[in-house]
Design a protein around this motif. Structure first.
Motif, PDB file in Angstrom:
ATOM      1  N   ILE A 281      13.771  -8.749  -9.797  1.00  0.00           N
ATOM      2  CA  ILE A 281      13.424  -9.714 -10.134  1.00  0.00           C
ATOM      3  C   ILE A 281      11.673  -9.408 -10.671  1.00  0.00           C
ATOM      4  CG2 ILE A 281      12.977 -11.971 -10.542  1.00  0.00           C
ATOM      5  CD1 ILE A 281      15.247 -12.718  -9.374  1.00  0.00           C
ATOM      6  N   ALA A 282      11.147  -8.881  -9.268  1.00  0.00           N
ATOM      7  CA  ALA A 282       9.321  -8.623  -9.069  1.00  0.00           C
ATOM      8  C   ALA A 282       9.533  -8.095 -10.203  1.00  0.00           C
ATOM      9  CB  ALA A 282       9.513  -7.976  -7.494  1.00  0.00           C
ATOM     10  N   LEU A 283      10.025  -6.400 -10.305  1.00  0.00           N
ATOM     11  CA  LEU A 283       9.734  -5.604 -11.247  1.00  0.00           C
ATOM     12  C   LEU A 283       9.927  -5.444 -12.738  1.00  0.00           C
ATOM     13  CD1 LEU A 283       9.847  -2.029 -12.605  1.00  0.00           C
ATOM     14  CD2 LEU A 283      12.237  -2.917 -12.223  1.00  0.00           C
ATOM     15  N   ARG A 284      11.058  -6.857 -13.059  1.00  0.00           N
ATOM     16  CA  ARG A 284      10.735  -7.560 -14.331  1.00  0.00           C
ATOM     17  C   ARG A 284       8.988  -8.397 -14.703  1.00  0.00           C
ATOM     18  NH1 ARG A 284      16.792 -10.415 -14.086  1.00  0.00           N
ATOM     19  NH2 ARG A 284      18.022  -8.169 -14.288  1.00  0.00           N
TER      20      ARG A 284
ATOM     21  N   PHE B 174       5.210   4.150 -13.928  1.00  0.00           N
ATOM     22  CA  PHE B 174       6.142   3.459 -13.834  1.00  0.00           C
ATOM     23  C   PHE B 174       5.182   1.740 -13.220  1.00  0.00           C
ATOM     24  CE2 PHE B 174       5.533   8.233 -13.226  1.00  0.00           C
ATOM     25  CZ  PHE B 174       6.640   8.675 -12.758  1.00  0.00           C
ATOM     26  N   LYS B 175       6.716   2.318 -12.288  1.00  0.00           N
ATOM     27  CA  LYS B 175       6.159   0.024 -11.634  1.00  0.00           C
ATOM     28  C   LYS B 175       7.684  -0.137 -11.074  1.00  0.00           C
ATOM     29  CE  LYS B 175       8.365  -2.827 -15.820  1.00  0.00           C
ATOM     30  NZ  LYS B 175       8.026  -3.503 -16.642  1.00  0.00           N
ATOM     31  N   CYS B 176       7.109  -0.801 -10.147  1.00  0.00           N
ATOM     32  CA  CYS B 176       7.914  -0.817  -8.859  1.00  0.00           C
ATOM     33  C   CYS B 176       7.860  -2.807  -8.924  1.00  0.00           C
ATOM     34  CB  CYS B 176       7.308  -0.283  -7.761  1.00  0.00           C
ATOM     35  SG  CYS B 176       8.406  -0.594  -6.493  1.00  0.00           S
ATOM     36  N   GLY B 177       9.352  -3.384  -8.280  1.00  0.00           N
ATOM     37  CA  GLY B 177       9.228  -4.633  -7.880  1.00  0.00           C
ATOM     38  C   GLY B 177       9.843  -4.416  -6.398  1.00  0.00           C
TER      39      GLY B 177
ATOM     40  N   LYS C  83       0.636  -5.007 -13.529  1.00  0.00           N
ATOM     41  CA  LYS C  83      -0.165  -4.602 -12.560  1.00  0.00           C
ATOM     42  C   LYS C  83       1.363  -3.824 -12.392  1.00  0.00           C
ATOM     43  CE  LYS C  83      -1.984  -8.224 -10.189  1.00  0.00           C
ATOM     44  NZ  LYS C  83      -1.504  -9.026  -8.416  1.00  0.00           N
ATOM     45  N   HIS C  84       1.439  -2.770 -11.756  1.00  0.00           N
ATOM     46  CA  HIS C  84       2.285  -1.633 -11.520  1.00  0.00           C
ATOM     47  C   HIS C  84       3.119  -1.916 -10.282  1.00  0.00           C
ATOM     48  CE1 HIS C  84       1.118   0.561 -14.346  1.00  0.00           C
ATOM     49  NE2 HIS C  84      -0.109   0.760 -13.918  1.00  0.00           N
ATOM     50  N   VAL C  85       2.944  -2.871  -9.010  1.00  0.00           N
ATOM     51  CA  VAL C  85       3.320  -3.145  -8.394  1.00  0.00           C
ATOM     52  C   VAL C  85       3.329  -4.400  -8.158  1.00  0.00           C
ATOM     53  CG1 VAL C  85       3.859  -2.763  -5.749  1.00  0.00           C
ATOM     54  CG2 VAL C  85       2.813  -0.846  -7.222  1.00  0.00           C
ATOM     55  N   VAL C  86       4.388  -4.997  -7.927  1.00  0.00           N
ATOM     56  CA  VAL C  86       4.524  -6.366  -7.788  1.00  0.00           C
ATOM     57  C   VAL C  86       5.861  -7.005  -6.646  1.00  0.00           C
ATOM     58  CG1 VAL C  86       5.696  -8.633  -8.937  1.00  0.00           C
ATOM     59  CG2 VAL C  86       3.994  -7.216  -9.838  1.00  0.00           C
ATOM     60  N   PRO C  87       5.181  -7.621  -5.136  1.00  0.00           N
ATOM     61  CA  PRO C  87       6.141  -8.073  -4.531  1.00  0.00           C
ATOM     62  C   PRO C  87       6.423  -9.457  -4.756  1.00  0.00           C
ATOM     63  CG  PRO C  87       4.230  -7.251  -3.327  1.00  0.00           C
ATOM     64  CD  PRO C  87       3.577  -7.435  -4.993  1.00  0.00           C
ATOM     65  N   PHE C  88       7.889  -9.791  -4.665  1.00  0.00           N
ATOM     66  CA  PHE C  88       8.518 -10.425  -4.713  1.00  0.00           C
ATOM     67  C   PHE C  88       8.031 -11.755  -3.924  1.00  0.00           C
ATOM     68  CE2 PHE C  88      11.457 -14.164  -3.462  1.00  0.00           C
ATOM     69  CZ  PHE C  88      12.797 -14.011  -4.463  1.00  0.00           C
ATOM     70  N   GLN C  89       7.689 -11.903  -3.000  1.00  0.00           N
ATOM     71  CA  GLN C  89       6.936 -13.307  -2.114  1.00  0.00           C
ATOM     72  C   GLN C  89       5.950 -13.758  -3.636  1.00  0.00           C
ATOM     73  OE1 GLN C  89       5.486 -11.632   2.055  1.00  0.00           O
ATOM     74  NE2 GLN C  89       5.400 -13.618   1.916  1.00  0.00           N
TER      75      GLN C  89
ATOM     76  N   GLU D 291       0.523  -1.334   0.145  1.00  0.00           N
ATOM     77  CA  GLU D 291      -0.648  -0.130  -0.297  1.00  0.00           C
ATOM     78  C   GLU D 291       0.669   1.372   0.170  1.00  0.00           C
ATOM     79  OE1 GLU D 291      -3.073   0.701  -0.789  1.00  0.00           O
ATOM     80  OE2 GLU D 291      -3.226  -1.830  -0.221  1.00  0.00           O
ATOM     81  N   VAL D 292       1.792   1.500   1.114  1.00  0.00           N
ATOM     82  CA  VAL D 292       2.894   2.087   1.243  1.00  0.00           C
ATOM     83  C   VAL D 292       3.086   2.366  -0.574  1.00  0.00           C
ATOM     84  CG1 VAL D 292       4.844   3.078   1.673  1.00  0.00           C
ATOM     85  CG2 VAL D 292       3.660   2.183   3.244  1.00  0.00           C
ATOM     86  N   ILE D 293       4.096   1.700  -1.817  1.00  0.00           N
ATOM     87  CA  ILE D 293       4.326   2.449  -2.645  1.00  0.00           C
ATOM     88  C   ILE D 293       3.235   2.097  -3.717  1.00  0.00           C
ATOM     89  CG2 ILE D 293       5.783   1.046  -4.704  1.00  0.00           C
ATOM     90  CD1 ILE D 293       7.508   1.250  -2.342  1.00  0.00           C
ATOM     91  N   LYS D 294       2.314   1.508  -3.219  1.00  0.00           N
ATOM     92  CA  LYS D 294       1.281   2.000  -4.431  1.00  0.00           C
ATOM     93  C   LYS D 294       0.528   3.197  -4.404  1.00  0.00           C
ATOM     94  CE  LYS D 294      -2.870  -0.088  -5.981  1.00  0.00           C
ATOM     95  NZ  LYS D 294      -4.333   1.319  -6.303  1.00  0.00           N
ATOM     96  N   GLU D 295       0.284   3.489  -3.451  1.00  0.00           N
ATOM     97  CA  GLU D 295       0.615   5.010  -2.964  1.00  0.00           C
ATOM     98  C   GLU D 295       1.025   6.066  -3.547  1.00  0.00           C
ATOM     99  OE1 GLU D 295      -0.871   5.980   1.647  1.00  0.00           O
ATOM    100  OE2 GLU D 295      -2.161   4.637   1.207  1.00  0.00           O
ATOM    101  N   TYR D 296       2.401   5.584  -3.292  1.00  0.00           N
ATOM    102  CA  TYR D 296       3.803   6.483  -4.192  1.00  0.00           C
ATOM    103  C   TYR D 296       3.322   6.039  -5.280  1.00  0.00           C
ATOM    104  CZ  TYR D 296       8.372   6.964  -5.386  1.00  0.00           C
ATOM    105  OH  TYR D 296       9.459   7.454  -5.575  1.00  0.00           O
ATOM    106  N   LEU D 297       3.480   5.190  -5.928  1.00  0.00           N
ATOM    107  CA  LEU D 297       3.303   5.387  -7.388  1.00  0.00           C
ATOM    108  C   LEU D 297       2.615   6.510  -8.304  1.00  0.00           C
ATOM    109  CD1 LEU D 297       4.213   1.932  -8.622  1.00  0.00           C
ATOM    110  CD2 LEU D 297       5.630   3.545  -8.426  1.00  0.00           C
ATOM    111  N   ASP D 298       0.989   6.574  -7.543  1.00  0.00           N
ATOM    112  CA  ASP D 298       0.047   6.893  -7.522  1.00  0.00           C
ATOM    113  C   ASP D 298       0.715   8.181  -7.652  1.00  0.00           C
ATOM    114  OD1 ASP D 298      -1.217   4.766  -8.141  1.00  0.00           O
ATOM    115  OD2 ASP D 298      -2.367   5.050  -6.527  1.00  0.00           O
TER     116      ASP D 298
END
Length: 622
Positions: free
Chosen positions: A501-504, A478-481, A509-515, A460-467
């Motif tokens: 790896i998650a970014l690739r 923008f997209k983020c891993g 989706k714009h935000v992908v956690p490695f988990q 949620e922190v990263i999603k709000e930041y990208l928004d």
């Protein structure tokens, strides 16, 4: 030879009244020329009119002592004109009625001056004029008639030889009638013009006032400069400004959030702030910009503000305002001079603060790069982290943010990188999140401790930041891993790899956690890259060709089809293909792979292989 003038040559006659001086018309022509040269052609109109007025009034006051009949006095005026050499002849008609108190009930006079000396001399020395030039004659007639009637009468020339007309004709009426008739013109201004001596006195007073303002302003500027040199903050500077000009002042950012203020109690400040909020909400509906790019006066029910922007590198970064209960009691043009200089000083202080913050943030970014590259020991990382305010003993996440802008040049790319970097640390500073931000491989890298975000999910922190970034940079993508949560700072390099790896794999989706990668993450984390390539070559067969554009298009189609769970409609929409075109591609893929894409096991295995290739950087399908 010796020549002597005896005393007998002196006149011993007693002068009664004013002494008469005989001179030629050309002398007045020269005087007119010099006046035009020294005070301007426009200014001599009023000067000569008043000169003629005083002359006519003086002669009339002498004549009324020996003659009391208005009719005779009216006739006597033109005769005096001729005797004094002003004109050679005159045509004059005058009609008037007086009431019981011998006041003017009605009055109208008109006539023609024949061979006006003024017209002749003006043309001789100054050339043909754009307007009437017999100002002395008009003044003489006005002064004479006003004196004998005891009420203001003004003569106005309506045609003049001096401006190329065939004759000098004039009309005389009571002043109040001219005022009604000429209320939208400036014709009467010179009749009421201030005498030059008085005007010079007024000008001197104005210059003295201006000198005092300039002196005060210079002193004000020196004080500002001293405070900036001494390293004073904006609050100290604002308090000093209020002390000098005694007008409440407030400094705000571009979102109308108060930075500092002085000269107001807390209650007054809150009242003014709330009142301004209401004003902004009302005007926001009708204007695109909340506040001005240049100075502006804003008036509400309880306050008036003189506002000017704070500019930094050609951008508005805030606003300075002087607050008044009633602006009418102030000289806001002078106040603006002080406000403008304060705004410039404020921009220097904010620039200095911005530079310090950016320098510190870049130092932190360099520190983060050293951590990710493994160039520092654990103890050194933790000790240095204390100076940045980040507790690197805590559990942390590493995030890698990719940003792209369509059709950008190298210069645009560099500018975008700097703007995003600055926006990023400003965003997290405002949220009181102390993080490390740096650059690596053309992407933004963020180290965020679990303690910083407290109970909030990292996603949620990263999603709000990208928004937020998308709102600030709508033309960019923008997209983020995000790596897994890690408690050992020495493992930052592995966390960076996880986030990359998650970014690739951040395709839909714009935000992908490695988990969230599941088995793909496990495969990659085990460093089994050669095994992944071997399986991909076996399973993809002819499609495992990264150099053929047509094959890559088929792989992209296959990946989208698999991501959508075999749904043709969604895949068609994602790839902007027709249904027939998509069916043709799916049929060709099945033919090349010799596989049935409706088989769920085959679909799952192929999706896993393609994701693994993307994760290790072997395949790019953006």
């Amino acid at each position: 030879m010796c020549v002597k003038v005896s005393e007998e040559s002196y006149s011993h006659e007693v002068v009664v009244g004013d002494r008469k001086i005989v001179t030629s018309a050309s002398v007045f022509g020269i005087l007119r020329q010099q006046l035009a040269k020294n005070i301007g052609i426009k200014r001599i109109k009023g000067f000569l009119f008043h000169y003629g007025w005083e002359m006519g009034a003086k002669i009339a006051s002498e004549v009324v002592q020996t003659e009391s009949s208005l009719e005779n006095l009216i006739k006597h005026g033109p005769i005096l004109h001729i005797k004094n050499g002003h004109i050679r002849g005159i045509k004059h008609e005058c009609s008037y009625e007086l009431d019981e108190q011998r006041r003017i009930h009605s009055f109208f006079s008109s006539g023609t001056w024949i061979d006006s000396y003024e017209a002749e001399e003006h043309i001789k020395h100054l050339g043909v004029s754009n307007g009437p030039v017999c100002h002395t004659l008009s003044g003489f007639a006005s002064g004479f008639m006003t004196t004998i009637f005891g009420e203001p009468l003004l003569s106005r020339e309506i045609s003049c030889v001096g401006k190329g007309d065939s004759e000098c004709r004039w009309v005389m009426k009571p002043k109040k009638e001219w005022e009604k008739e000429l209320q939208d013109e400036h014709e009467l201004d010179y009749y009421n013009e201030t005498p030059i001596v008085k005007e010079l006195e007024l000008t001197y007073d104005q210059l003295l006032d201006q000198k005092n303002v300039v002196t005060h302003l210079a002193n004000f500027q020196n004080k500002l400069t001293e405070e900036i040199i001494n390293g004073s903050d904006l609050q100290t500077l604002t308090a000093m400004v209020y002390k000098m000009i005694q007008i409440p002042i407030i400094v705000e950012d571009t979102l109308h959030r108060t930075i500092t203020y002085s000269g107001l109690s807390k209650e007054q400040f809150l009242d003014y702030r709330d009142d301004m909020e209401v004003y902004l909400q009302e005007t926001r509906l009708s204007t695109k910009s909340l506040l001005p790019f240049r100075k502006k006066v804003i008036k509400t029910s309880i306050q008036e503000r003189l506002i000017t922007p704070i500019l930094l590198q050609k951008e508005v970064i805030g606003y300075c305002s002087l607050l008044y209960d009633e602006m009418e009691n102030h000289h806001h043009e002078e106040d603006y001079l002080f406000l403008d200089r304060f705004a410039n000083a404020a921009s220097l202080i904010l620039l200095n603060e911005k530079t310090k913050v950016e320098t510190f943030e870049r130092m932190k970014g360099n520190f983060l790069e050293q951590i990710v590259e493994g160039r520092l020991s654990t103890n050194e990382i933790i000790n240095r982290g204390k100076y940045t305010g980040v507790d690197l003993k805590q559990k942390y996440y590493l995030s890698v943010v990719e940003y792209k802008k369509n059709q950008r040049s190298i210069e645009d790319d560099f500018l975008l990188q700097e703007q995003i970097f600055e926006t990023t640390f400003q965003y997290f500073n405002e949220k009181k999140h102390n993080i490390l931000v740096g650059h690596r491989d053309g992407n933004m890298v963020l180290l965020i401790t679990n303690e910083t975000i407290q109970k909030k999910a990292i996603y949620e922190v990263i999603k709000e930041y990208l928004d937020y970034l998308l709102k600030k940079f709508p033309q960019s993508h923008f997209k983020c891993g995000i790596s897994q949560l890690e408690d050992d700072i020495s493992q930052a390099s592995r966390c960076y790899e996880e986030a990359t790896i998650a970014l690739r794999l951040a395709v839909k989706k714009h935000v992908v956690p490695f988990q969230s990668l599941g088995i793909v993450g496990v495969l990659i984390n085990s460093k089994n890259i050669s095994g992944i390539k071997l399986i991909a070559e076996q399973e993809l067969g002819p499609l495992y060709n990264m150099t053929d554009p047509k094959i890559l298009e088929l792989l992209k189609t296959l990946y989208s089809f698999l991501l959508n769970g075999g749904k043709l409609e969604q895949t068609m929409s994602d790839l902007s293909l027709s249904m027939s075109g998509l069916r043709h591609r799916i049929s060709r893929i099945e033919s090349l792979l010799e596989k049935d894409l409706r088989d769920s096991d085959e679909m799952h295995q192929l999706l896993l292989i393609i994701k693994s290739l993307i994760a290790v950087g072997e395949l790019t399908l953006d």
